[in-house]
Scaffold this active site. Structure first.
Site, short mmCIF file in Angstrom:
data_model
loop_
_atom_site.label_atom_id
_atom_site.label_comp_id
_atom_site.label_asym_id
_atom_site.label_seq_id
_atom_site.Cartn_x
_atom_site.Cartn_y
_atom_site.Cartn_z
N GLY A 50 -15.36 -24.48 70.27
CA GLY A 50 -15.60 -25.62 69.40
C GLY A 50 -16.26 -25.18 68.11
N CYS A 51 -16.95 -26.10 67.47
CA CYS A 51 -17.62 -25.80 66.20
C CYS A 51 -18.60 -24.64 66.36
CB CYS A 51 -18.36 -27.05 65.70
SG CYS A 51 -19.33 -26.78 64.21
N TYR A 52 -18.49 -23.65 65.50
CA TYR A 52 -19.35 -22.48 65.67
C TYR A 52 -20.82 -22.78 65.40
CZ TYR A 52 -17.68 -21.76 60.75
OH TYR A 52 -17.29 -21.90 59.43
N TRP A 53 -21.12 -23.86 64.68
CA TRP A 53 -22.52 -24.23 64.49
C TRP A 53 -23.21 -24.47 65.83
CZ3 TRP A 53 -21.26 -28.70 60.57
CH2 TRP A 53 -20.80 -28.14 59.36
#
Length: 206
Positions: free
Chosen positions: A38-41
């Site tokens: 998913g979102c790397y953040w």
């Protein structure tokens, strides 16, 4: 949806002696693994707090073009995935723990999607660099399937690592720099809380 808590599997991990966390790492002790969940953040914010992890860099892997931008990857047409490249000290943690964290904080059963983040750039993937990494990934996926942890099939792919491109500077350490943003509060913070509950004895001291 999980049938029962991953904590039952997490307890099988043999903790390293705490004194090892204070020793200096040599180059031979360090290894990298590249993960997309998913979102790397979100993934970055979690692993930055795991003891033994030396660095977490957000970036892109899996595509064929050179030096892709965030905007290009966000189109979903480049083949690249948002990933984190994790460098860890093998004396303090190991692939087993790295993967247990991975399968705790993201849903490996949703194809090309994590929550509201949708597209092939958000797919669940492990980019392995050698047979040891591939074997460890296969082992934990097999264990999760055997234990019937998820109602739906695991769609996480195992792919040989080729290249990693670091994302733009403003994507690095994003959660720490933007804690008051709605996405950080609504999406990232719950993942961190889940991680901290499951791995409370493996957190870096703040």
């Amino acid at each position: 949806m999980k049938r029962f808590s991953l904590l039952l599997l997490l307890t099988s991990f043999s903790l390293f002696a705490q004194k090892n966390s204070k020793s200096e790492s040599t180059q031979s002790d360090l290894e990298t693994i590249t993960l997309g969940g998913g979102c790397y953040w979100c993934i970055e914010a979690v692993y930055e707090n795991l003891i033994g992890v030396q660095s977490v860099v957000s970036g892109f892997s899996g595509g064929k073009t050179t030096n892709p931008s965030y905007e290009e990857v966000s189109s979903g047409r480049t083949g690249y995935v948002e990933v984190v490249q994790i460098t860890y000290d093998k004396k303090i943690t190991n692939l087993d723990e790295i993967f247990r964290v991975f399968f705790t904080v993201h849903d490996p059963t949703t194809l090309n999607r994590q929550g509201a983040d949708e597209g092939p750039q958000y797919r669940s993937v492990i980019f392995y660099k050698n047979e040891e990494q591939k074997g460890a990934a296969q082992s934990i996926i097999s264990a999760l399937k055997k234990a019937k942890v998820y109602d739906d099939p695991i769609v996480t792919t195992l792919e040989p690592f080729t290249k990693f491109y670091k994302a733009e500077a403003y994507h690095q350490n994003y959660y720490e720099n933007n804690k008051n943003q709605r996405y950080c509060q609504m999406v990232i913070q719950p993942k961190i809380a889940k991680f901290e509950k499951a791995f409370k004895n493996r957190l870096k001291k703040k």
